[in-house]
Design an enzyme around this catalytic site. Structure first.
Site, PDB file in Angstrom:
ATOM      1  CG  ASN A  69      -1.673   1.251   1.452  1.00  0.00           C
ATOM      2  OD1 ASN A  69      -1.805   2.052   0.523  1.00  0.00           O
ATOM      3  ND2 ASN A  69      -2.205   1.438   2.652  1.00  0.00           N
ATOM      4  CD1 TRP A  70       3.449   1.084  -3.031  1.00  0.00           C
ATOM      5  CD2 TRP A  70       3.477   2.389  -4.853  1.00  0.00           C
ATOM      6  NE1 TRP A  70       4.157   0.430  -4.014  1.00  0.00           N
ATOM      7  CE2 TRP A  70       4.191   1.208  -5.136  1.00  0.00           C
ATOM      8  CE3 TRP A  70       3.352   3.363  -5.856  1.00  0.00           C
ATOM      9  CZ2 TRP A  70       4.781   0.973  -6.382  1.00  0.00           C
ATOM     10  CZ3 TRP A  70       3.938   3.132  -7.085  1.00  0.00           C
ATOM     11  CH2 TRP A  70       4.652   1.953  -7.353  1.00  0.00           C
ATOM     12  CE  LYS A  71       0.189   3.374   4.864  1.00  0.00           C
ATOM     13  NZ  LYS A  71      -0.046   3.527   6.291  1.00  0.00           N
TER      14      LYS A  71
ATOM     15  CG  HIS B 135      -5.823   1.852   5.032  1.00  0.00           C
ATOM     16  ND1 HIS B 135      -5.452   2.773   5.986  1.00  0.00           N
ATOM     17  CD2 HIS B 135      -4.782   1.005   4.880  1.00  0.00           C
ATOM     18  CE1 HIS B 135      -4.218   2.485   6.385  1.00  0.00           C
ATOM     19  NE2 HIS B 135      -3.792   1.418   5.738  1.00  0.00           N
TER      20      HIS B 135
ATOM     21  CD  GLU C  13      -3.093   5.420   6.754  1.00  0.00           C
ATOM     22  OE1 GLU C  13      -3.033   5.543   5.518  1.00  0.00           O
ATOM     23  OE2 GLU C  13      -2.167   4.880   7.411  1.00  0.00           O
TER      24      GLU C  13
ATOM     25  CD  GLU D 177      -3.687  -2.716   7.122  1.00  0.00           C
ATOM     26  OE1 GLU D 177      -2.591  -2.975   6.624  1.00  0.00           O
ATOM     27  OE2 GLU D 177      -4.280  -1.632   6.951  1.00  0.00           O
TER      28      GLU D 177
ATOM     29  N   GLY E  72       2.224   1.947  10.859  1.00  0.00           N
ATOM     30  CA  GLY E  72       3.185   3.043  10.773  1.00  0.00           C
ATOM     31  C   GLY E  72       3.820   3.413  12.096  1.00  0.00           C
TER      32      GLY E  72
ATOM     33  CB  SER F  73       4.944  -2.016  12.226  1.00  0.00           C
ATOM     34  OG  SER F  73       4.542  -0.671  12.408  1.00  0.00           O
TER      35      SER F  73
ATOM     36  N   GLY G  91       2.683  -1.260   4.342  1.00  0.00           N
ATOM     37  CA  GLY G  91       2.731   0.170   4.053  1.00  0.00           C
ATOM     38  C   GLY G  91       4.159   0.627   3.800  1.00  0.00           C
ATOM     39  N   GLY G  92       4.793   1.165   4.833  1.00  0.00           N
ATOM     40  CA  GLY G  92       6.127   1.767   4.704  1.00  0.00           C
ATOM     41  C   GLY G  92       7.135   0.878   3.996  1.00  0.00           C
TER      42      GLY G  92
HETATM   43  C1  PEP Z   1      -0.898   0.032   6.063  1.00  0.00           C
HETATM   44  O1  PEP Z   1      -1.069   1.224   6.081  1.00  0.00           O
HETATM   45  O2  PEP Z   1      -1.688  -0.704   5.443  1.00  0.00           O
HETATM   46  C2  PEP Z   1       0.243  -0.521   6.787  1.00  0.00           C
HETATM   47  C3  PEP Z   1       0.230  -1.772   7.123  1.00  0.00           C
HETATM   48  O3  PEP Z   1       1.274   0.369   7.074  1.00  0.00           O
HETATM   49  P1  PEP Z   1       2.700   0.036   7.751  1.00  0.00           P
HETATM   50  O4  PEP Z   1       3.175  -1.252   7.140  1.00  0.00           O
HETATM   51  O5  PEP Z   1       3.557   1.186   7.392  1.00  0.00           O
HETATM   52  O6  PEP Z   1       2.451  -0.111   9.206  1.00  0.00           O
END
Ligand code: PEP
Length: 251
Positions: free
Chosen positions: A9-11, A96, A98, A167, A173, A213, A234-235
């Site tokens: 997920n590049w966001k 998601h 967010e 999640e 994050g 994470s 994500g990251g």
């Molecule tokens: C996400 O936003 O879907 C996610 C899992 O982010 P991160 O891996 O950065 O925690």
């Protein structure tokens, strides 16, 4: 049987040129060293039409991070499921945390989005998960059960096209990952909800990804759990070395 999947997920990261470069680099890395799981990259809308032709669709699926809850028309700034599908994308992240937190996406709005995604042959990657206060109050099961209402109005056939992503919001994050035991416990619970609703066979065929994470250093122990079928990343999806490190957890 269900698939193992690692989805990125590049966001709201990477401009168009950077996104194209990242997709190309990943495509090359996975052409040289074939993954043992399905791989998906979910990108901002503007990247989709450029990224789909440059990745080998047999190895990397492409998805959006959202779609509209309306079919078409006077909804300035929105992007419909049909538009997403017309780029060659096959997936869409929906629900998601967010989007739930910052854009007011409710169970009902998400139900519409899921239906429109499926009507346009997009596979929803449907996210659920509790915030820290809910985890501290041991309310995570009831929170995810309530969130599942957005997908529990689907027919069993349509539900079979949905990928779930658990999640925990406190892990997204933050660098704070759920323990493998915490992940397994709630993934098994989510699968039991699916079994209750659609039967054991549908539940056994549902991929449930963990997100929050996830890194190369913890992916293997998370994915080793019987009810954890991969990750939503994500990251760590923003650098090929990290993302591939997570994909390689299935090797
Ligand atoms: C996400 O936003 O879907 C996610 C899992 O982010 P991160 O891996 O950065 O925690």
């Amino acid at each position: 049987m269900r698939k193992n999947i690692v989805a990125g997920n590049w966001k709201m990261n990477k401009n168009l040129q950077e996104g194209i470069a990242l997709a190309k680099e990943l495509n090359e890395a996975l052409a040289a060293d074939k993954p043992n799981c399905d791989v998906v990259i979910c990108t901002p809308f503007i990247h989709l039409a450029s990224v789909t032709p440059i990745v080998d669709s047999a190895v990397i699926g492409v998805g959006a991070e959202n779609c509209a809850d309306k079919v078409s028309g006077a909804y300035t700034g929105e992007v419909s499921a049909e538009m997403v599908a017309s780029t060659g994308a096959q997936y869409v992240i929906l629900g998601h945390s967010e989007r739930r937190a910052y854009y007011g996406e409710t169970v009902e709005i998400l139900e519409e989005k899921v239906k429109l995604a499926l009507a346009n042959n997009l596979k929803p990657i449907f996210c659920i998960g509790e915030v820290l206060e809910e985890r501290e109050a041991n309310k995570q099961n009831e929170v995810v059960a309530a969130q599942m209402a957005s997908v529990f109005s689907l027919s069993a056939e349509d539900f079979g096209k949905v990928i779930l992503a658990y999640e925990p919001v406190w892990a997204i994050g933050t660098g704070k990952t759920a323990t493998p035991e915490q992940a397994q416990e709630i993934h098994a619970y989510i699968r039991s909800l699916v079994a209750e609703k659609y039967g054991q066979e549908v539940a056994d065929n549902t991929s449930i990804l963990y997100g929050g994470s996830c890194k190369p250093s913890n992916a293997k122990e998370l994915f080793a759990n019987p009810d954890v079928d991969g990750g939503l990343i994500g990251g760590a999806a923003l650098q090929v070395a990290d993302f591939k490190g997570i994909i390689d957890a299935f090797k």
